[in-house]
Design a protein around this motif. Structure first.
Motif, PDB file in Angstrom:
ATOM      1  N   VAL A  74      10.943   1.745   5.155  1.00 43.48           N
ATOM      2  CA  VAL A  74      10.402   0.263   5.273  1.00 43.48           C
ATOM      3  C   VAL A  74       9.372  -0.066   4.207  1.00 43.48           C
ATOM      4  N   LYS A  75       8.424   1.010   3.886  1.00 45.53           N
ATOM      5  CA  LYS A  75       7.385   0.559   3.048  1.00 45.53           C
ATOM      6  C   LYS A  75       8.013   0.630   1.551  1.00 45.53           C
ATOM      7  N   GLY A  76       9.088   1.322   1.406  1.00 46.78           N
ATOM      8  CA  GLY A  76       9.368   1.724   0.037  1.00 46.78           C
ATOM      9  C   GLY A  76       8.451   2.605  -0.700  1.00 46.78           C
ATOM     10  N   ARG A  77       8.102   3.757   0.439  1.00 47.10           N
ATOM     11  CA  ARG A  77       7.042   4.575  -0.309  1.00 47.10           C
ATOM     12  C   ARG A  77       7.373   5.851  -1.027  1.00 47.10           C
ATOM     13  N   PRO A  78       6.967   6.325  -1.910  1.00 46.80           N
ATOM     14  CA  PRO A  78       7.659   7.412  -2.519  1.00 46.80           C
ATOM     15  C   PRO A  78       7.452   8.652  -1.460  1.00 46.80           C
ATOM     16  N   PRO A 113       0.445   5.087   7.442  1.00 46.57           N
ATOM     17  CA  PRO A 113      -0.332   4.626   6.182  1.00 46.57           C
ATOM     18  C   PRO A 113      -0.586   3.041   6.331  1.00 46.57           C
ATOM     19  N   SER A 114      -0.940   2.351   5.308  1.00 47.17           N
ATOM     20  CA  SER A 114      -1.511   1.040   5.266  1.00 47.17           C
ATOM     21  C   SER A 114       0.137   0.049   5.520  1.00 47.17           C
ATOM     22  N   ALA A 115      -0.043  -0.876   6.433  1.00 44.22           N
ATOM     23  CA  ALA A 115       1.227  -1.316   6.806  1.00 44.22           C
ATOM     24  C   ALA A 115       1.607  -2.535   5.836  1.00 44.22           C
ATOM     25  N   ASN A 116       1.845  -2.343   4.529  1.00 44.25           N
ATOM     26  CA  ASN A 116       2.212  -3.123   3.525  1.00 44.25           C
ATOM     27  C   ASN A 116       3.494  -2.526   2.853  1.00 44.25           C
ATOM     28  N   ARG A 117       4.130  -3.238   2.050  1.00 47.22           N
ATOM     29  CA  ARG A 117       5.271  -2.708   1.139  1.00 47.22           C
ATOM     30  C   ARG A 117       4.253  -1.973  -0.120  1.00 47.22           C
ATOM     31  N   PRO A 163      -1.004  -5.405  -1.924  1.00 46.26           N
ATOM     32  CA  PRO A 163      -2.221  -5.184  -1.658  1.00 46.26           C
ATOM     33  C   PRO A 163      -2.049  -4.886   0.119  1.00 46.26           C
ATOM     34  N   SER A 164      -3.110  -3.940   0.690  1.00 45.06           N
ATOM     35  CA  SER A 164      -3.240  -3.683   2.185  1.00 45.06           C
ATOM     36  C   SER A 164      -3.349  -4.675   2.817  1.00 45.06           C
ATOM     37  N   PRO A 165      -2.839  -4.689   4.067  1.00 41.19           N
ATOM     38  CA  PRO A 165      -3.056  -5.749   4.911  1.00 41.19           C
ATOM     39  C   PRO A 165      -4.221  -5.847   5.791  1.00 41.19           C
ATOM     40  N   ARG A 209       0.529   2.992  -8.664  1.00 38.18           N
ATOM     41  CA  ARG A 209      -0.051   1.753  -8.678  1.00 38.18           C
ATOM     42  C   ARG A 209      -0.288   1.249  -7.395  1.00 38.18           C
ATOM     43  N   HIS A 210      -1.170   0.638  -7.122  1.00 35.57           N
ATOM     44  CA  HIS A 210      -1.630   0.214  -5.728  1.00 35.57           C
ATOM     45  C   HIS A 210      -2.289  -1.350  -5.704  1.00 35.57           C
ATOM     46  N   TYR A 211      -2.108  -1.716  -4.473  1.00 36.96           N
ATOM     47  CA  TYR A 211      -3.023  -2.768  -4.008  1.00 36.96           C
ATOM     48  C   TYR A 211      -3.045  -4.003  -4.877  1.00 36.96           C
TER      49      TYR A 211
HETATM   50 MG    MG Z   1      -1.676   2.335   1.442  1.00 36.88          MG
END
Ligand code: MG
Ligand code: AMP
Length: 368
Positions: free
Chosen positions: A58-62, A145-149, A153-155, A234-236
């Protein structure tokens, strides 16, 4: 698509019945976002490989970016580790509950999905009353992890979580705005001296007061090492391009005037109160980060500001740089990552070495 329940609680005294509802979802393998003192986390049962895989999806996290395991007390966390160094106990005693994550050798109890195949595990006891109540009620370690895609940016508010993940997760526990605003400090205790992998809510100075000298990862998104796999991404970042403008407040203010002319309504600005005070009345596209002397306030507001100013008509968001002491270090780290390392000096800009047009072209291609 699933219906994402919004479970609203009092941030200081969350209702036990509501917390239990969220805990039950976690125990049965569902995904629940919840507030911590840093940012909102996306929780899943850390020992349930399917639940953890769903977090990545759901995050699309590697898949090579491991998750931090959250527990309600140090004993529960350390039960997931082995060969703990003395510094682990000293840091837990000094900073837990709090915004510090300890990377220690894993006992093997946490599945490879959670640790991304590493033989270490990252542990944290968060300081938010809602997070602590939820972790205690769940009775299981919670990967969060942070609840963002991934990459966004983190929520720092439940509405940010919903903007990214509504319909993709089972529930969000809404406990209002988070306090610290940037993520936890991550420190690797498997090396000597311990190595700060990510600056965050607990400063290097605070850590060194407890355990003596520590090392810090070489700065900047461009010189990543694979030790903390997540750091290479790349982040945030907002969708608009972001650029950090550094310099003394009066020079930054002059640079902002020049940039505003150059971009004519297509730029937004995240600035200190001191800089804003010197701008003409009616200046538009401003988001205040608070006083230059209060970097903790800027840390609390940064992600909200990035999301607020990330409007369709805005091509570029200019962010005022802060001093890199204490929490200012984590703040600048996040600003630079949001900007994909695009940073200009106000003096250089005013000297005409960089024109706004060149600025808009500089930096890496946008992933969106
Ligand atoms: Mg994060
Ligand atoms: P996030 O939860 O999205 O704020 O990111 C967690 C951060 O902790 C990422 O930078 C991860 O790479 C890092 N991390 C988690 N587990 C480990 C570990 N076992 N070793 C090193 N870094 C880790």
């Amino acid at each position: 698509m699933r219906q994402t329940k919004v479970l609203t609680v009092d941030p200081h005294r969350p209702d036990p019945g509501t917390v239990e509802k969220a805990a039950r979802i976690l125990r049965s393998g569902g995904l629940v976002a919840f507030p911590t003192e840093t940012v909102y986390g996306l929780g899943a049962h850390a020992l349930d490989p399917n639940a953890v895989r769903a977090v990545f999806a759901v995050k699309g996290r590697p898949a090579d970016n491991p998750l931090i395991v959250h527990v309600s007390d140090a004993a529960k966390g350390f039960a997931l580790a082995k060969n703990l160094p003395a510094v682990a106990f000293a840091l837990a005693e000094a900073f837990w509950p709090g915004p510090l994550t300890l990377v220690v050798p894993s006992s093997g109890a946490v599945p490879k999905e959670t640790t991304a195949g590493l033989d270490t595990v990252a542990l944290r006891v968060p300081a938010h009353p809602v997070a602590l109540a939820l972790l205690a009620a769940a009775g299981v370690p919670v990967a969060a992890p942070s609840a963002n895609r991934s990459g966004r940016p983190s929520p720092t508010r439940a509405e940010h979580v919903l903007a990214d993940l509504d319909g993709r997760i089972d529930a969000v526990v809404d406990g209002g705005e988070t306090g610290v605003g940037v993520e936890s400090t991550v420190i690797d205790l498997t090396v000597s001296p311990p190595l700060i992998l990510r600056p965050g809510g607990v400063s290097r100075e605070q850590i060194e007061e407890v355990i003596g000298p520590v090392a810090e990862r070489a700065e900047g998104p461009s010189c990543e090492r694979p030790r903390s796999p997540g750091l290479k991404y790349r982040h945030y970042a907002p969708r608009a391009r972001a650029v950090v403008v550094s310099g003394a407040p009066d020079r930054v203010a002059q640079a902002v005037l020049k940039l505003a002319q150059g971009f004519q309504g297509r730029a937004a600005f995240l600035l200190s109160d001191e800089t804003i005070a010197t701008l003409p009345q009616g200046f538009s596209g401003l988001f205040p980060l608070g006083s230059k002397s209060a970097p903790e306030e800027a840390a609390r507001r940064l992600y909200h500001g990035l999301r607020e100013m990330d409007r369709p008509e805005v091509d570029v968001i200019f962010i005022e740089g802060y001093d890199e002491a204490g929490i200012g270090r984590a703040l600048m780290d996040r600003m630079r990552r949001a900007a994909a390392a695009a940073e200009v000096d106000a003096d250089a800009l005013l000297a005409g070495e960089l024109t706004p047009a060149e600025l808009a072209k500089s930096g890496e291609a946008r992933p969106w």
